[in-house]
Design a protein around this motif. Structure first.
Motif, PDB file in Angstrom:
ATOM      1  N   ASP A   1      -3.563  -1.054   5.320  1.00 22.21           N
ATOM      2  CA  ASP A   1      -2.417  -0.807   4.445  1.00 22.21           C
ATOM      3  C   ASP A   1      -2.783  -1.063   2.993  1.00 22.21           C
ATOM      4  OD1 ASP A   1      -1.079  -0.466   6.829  1.00 22.21           O
ATOM      5  OD2 ASP A   1      -0.260  -2.492   6.865  1.00 22.21           O
TER       6      ASP A   1
ATOM      7  N   ALA B   1      -4.446   3.677   6.507  1.00 23.10           N
ATOM      8  CA  ALA B   1      -3.478   3.959   7.560  1.00 23.10           C
ATOM      9  C   ALA B   1      -2.076   4.132   7.000  1.00 23.10           C
ATOM     10  CB  ALA B   1      -3.497   2.852   8.605  1.00 23.10           C
ATOM     11  N   SER B   2      -1.755   3.356   5.972  1.00 19.86           N
ATOM     12  CA  SER B   2      -0.427   3.474   5.368  1.00 19.86           C
ATOM     13  C   SER B   2      -0.479   3.052   3.910  1.00 19.86           C
ATOM     14  CB  SER B   2       0.604   2.620   6.119  1.00 19.86           C
ATOM     15  OG  SER B   2       0.374   1.242   5.902  1.00 19.86           O
ATOM     16  N   ILE B   3       0.445   3.605   3.148  1.00 18.28           N
ATOM     17  CA  ILE B   3       0.543   3.288   1.729  1.00 18.28           C
ATOM     18  C   ILE B   3       2.008   3.056   1.398  1.00 18.28           C
ATOM     19  CG2 ILE B   3       0.209   4.134  -0.630  1.00 18.28           C
ATOM     20  CD1 ILE B   3      -2.131   5.761   0.366  1.00 18.28           C
ATOM     21  N   GLU B   4       2.273   1.931   0.762  1.00 19.53           N
ATOM     22  CA  GLU B   4       3.633   1.630   0.317  1.00 19.53           C
ATOM     23  C   GLU B   4       3.803   2.121  -1.118  1.00 19.53           C
ATOM     24  OE1 GLU B   4       5.051  -2.343   0.906  1.00 19.53           O
ATOM     25  OE2 GLU B   4       3.926  -2.587   2.773  1.00 19.53           O
TER      26      GLU B   4
ATOM     27  N   LEU C   1      -3.988   8.406   7.466  1.00 23.42           N
ATOM     28  CA  LEU C   1      -2.568   8.171   7.184  1.00 23.42           C
ATOM     29  C   LEU C   1      -1.709   8.704   8.327  1.00 23.42           C
ATOM     30  CD1 LEU C   1      -1.904   8.987   3.409  1.00 23.42           C
ATOM     31  CD2 LEU C   1      -1.678   6.780   4.548  1.00 23.42           C
ATOM     32  N   THR C   2      -0.827   7.853   8.840  1.00 19.31           N
ATOM     33  CA  THR C   2       0.056   8.281   9.931  1.00 19.31           C
ATOM     34  C   THR C   2       1.485   8.524   9.464  1.00 19.31           C
ATOM     35  OG1 THR C   2       0.468   5.959  10.509  1.00 19.31           O
ATOM     36  CG2 THR C   2      -1.326   7.097  11.672  1.00 19.31           C
ATOM     37  N   SER C   3       1.922   7.783   8.464  1.00 22.38           N
ATOM     38  CA  SER C   3       3.282   7.990   7.947  1.00 22.38           C
ATOM     39  C   SER C   3       3.356   7.548   6.502  1.00 22.38           C
ATOM     40  CB  SER C   3       4.311   7.222   8.789  1.00 22.38           C
ATOM     41  OG  SER C   3       4.142   5.829   8.627  1.00 22.38           O
ATOM     42  N   ILE C   4       4.295   8.154   5.795  1.00 22.75           N
ATOM     43  CA  ILE C   4       4.481   7.782   4.397  1.00 22.75           C
ATOM     44  C   ILE C   4       5.938   8.022   4.017  1.00 22.75           C
ATOM     45  CG2 ILE C   4       3.862  10.063   3.458  1.00 22.75           C
ATOM     46  CD1 ILE C   4       2.331   8.451   1.252  1.00 22.75           C
TER      47      ILE C   4
ATOM     48  N   CYS D   1      -4.255  15.567   5.626  1.00 27.27           N
ATOM     49  CA  CYS D   1      -3.843  14.287   6.243  1.00 27.27           C
ATOM     50  C   CYS D   1      -3.497  14.585   7.694  1.00 27.27           C
ATOM     51  CB  CYS D   1      -2.663  13.687   5.488  1.00 27.27           C
ATOM     52  SG  CYS D   1      -3.052  13.207   3.795  1.00 27.27           S
TER      53      CYS D   1
ATOM     54  N   LEU E   1      -1.021  12.515   9.898  1.00 28.63           N
ATOM     55  CA  LEU E   1       0.319  12.281   9.357  1.00 28.63           C
ATOM     56  C   LEU E   1       1.365  12.910  10.270  1.00 28.63           C
ATOM     57  CD1 LEU E   1       1.487  10.916   6.788  1.00 28.63           C
ATOM     58  CD2 LEU E   1       1.475  13.166   5.713  1.00 28.63           C
TER      59      LEU E   1
ATOM     60  N   SER F   1       4.799  11.700  10.074  1.00 26.53           N
ATOM     61  CA  SER F   1       6.132  11.525   9.499  1.00 26.53           C
ATOM     62  C   SER F   1       6.058  11.414   7.991  1.00 26.53           C
ATOM     63  CB  SER F   1       6.791  10.257  10.071  1.00 26.53           C
ATOM     64  OG  SER F   1       8.038  10.003   9.449  1.00 26.53           O
TER      65      SER F   1
END
Length: 328
Positions: free
Chosen positions: A248, A270-273, A292-295, A312, A315, A317
């Motif tokens: 993350d 895997a994820s980015i806020e 990346l799976t979701s953003i 991506c 990705l 979602s």
């Protein structure tokens, strides 16, 4: 042509004067010469030493560019100006010596070039055999290309007095595993750590407001980065191809712009806020981030650039708010 003896009638060495004199081995520049022009000794690949006498005042840009055999250079007490890129691709340069009477420049016992009072580090000799160097506490600024392509260095300790780091300052330092940026630093230039392929961790101080373009591009072993809370923008390709970044990534609330290609090719993320402060996500910002799976894109975002999430492949979602008026 292995050596040149210039008469005392010569006052200027012009642009490209000895370009591609590949057999030239050494030169002593007489007192009569007041300036050395741009590219004067460009690609003099056999040049091993150069000595400047009292009279020389200015050394033009690229003057010794690509003098790959140059091992030592002595700067006389008359030199008051040294242009940009003078010692780029001087891979054998071990020692830069400055006459103690010089009022503009100085050198230390390791052959490193500084301004007179050692508040600015101008150039570390690329061919120096030392593996570790501690930047003196007196240094406030590290100049552009100061440690450019210094392949022998495995460790650089930046002093706590440093406030600014110039463009390409640590370009292509392939061996260091860690470079600590002290809390005193408030700015660093474009491509400052470009292709530092050995770095594994970077902590960006709170005082830094901008991560400039290409700052950490191709730092392929970078596994962790801590972004200071003062950052307002992440520049173009700032972390492009940092494939070692995993898990993350937290972008601080102060950031408003994520630039073009900022995280392009960061395949391990895997994820980015993305915080509510961000208004723009640039072209190719997350291009090729296959992990990346979701953003979740916050309501503050109004523009998403071309190919922002292209490639991506994991990705599943994406939440796009009503605030977005343009998607590339």
């Amino acid at each position: 042509l292995t050596s040149i003896e210039l008469p005392n009638s010569v006052t200027k060495i012009g642009y490209y004067a000895f370009e591609y004199c590949t057999s030239l081995g050494s030169i002593t520049i007489p007192n009569s010469v007041t300036s050395i022009g741009e590219y004067a000794f460009y690609n003099c690949t056999g040049l091993e030493s150069a000595t400047m006498s009292v009279g020389t005042a200015t050394i033009g840009e690229y003057a010794f560019y690509d003098c790959d055999s140059l091992e030592s250079i002595t700067i006389g007490n008359g030199v008051t100006s040294i242009g940009s890129f003078v010692f780029i691709y001087c891979g054998s340069l071990v020692n830069i010596t400055v006459d103690e009477r010089n009022t503009a420049y100085s050198s230390d016992e390791y052959g490193v070039l500084f301004n007179k009072d050692k508040t600015s580090l101008v150039k570390y000799p690329s061919g120096n055999k030392r593996t570790s160097y501690t930047i003196p506490e007196s240094v406030i600024s590290i100049g552009a290309r100061a440690f450019y392509d210094c392949k022998n260095l495995t460790n650089v300790i930046i002093g706590n007095g440093v406030k600014s780091i110039g463009d390409y300052a640590f370009y292509h330092l392939i061996k260091p595993t860690e470079i600590n940026i002290p809390d005193t630093v408030t700015s660093f230039g474009s491509s400052a750590f470009y292709n530092c392929s050995g770095i594994t961790q970077i902590n960006i101080p709170e005082g830094v407001t901008t991560i400039p373009g290409y700052a950490f591009q191709n730092c392929s072993k970078l596994t962790g980065v801590s972004l200071g809370n003062g950052i307002t923008s992440i520049g173009s390709s700032a972390f492009q191809n940092c494939s070692g970044l995993t898990g993350d990534l937290v972008i601080p609330d102060s950031v408003t712009v994520i630039g073009k290609g900022a995280f392009q090719g960061c395949t391990g993320l895997a994820s980015i806020e993305i915080p509510d402060s961000v208004t723009t996500i640039g072209d190719k910002a997350f291009y090729g981030c296959m992990g990346l799976t979701s953003i979740v894109i916050p309501d503050s975002v109004t523009e998403i650039g071309d190919y922002a999430f292209y490639g991506c492949s994991s990705l599943t979602s994406v939440t796009i708010p009503d605030s977005v008026t343009e998607i590339g």
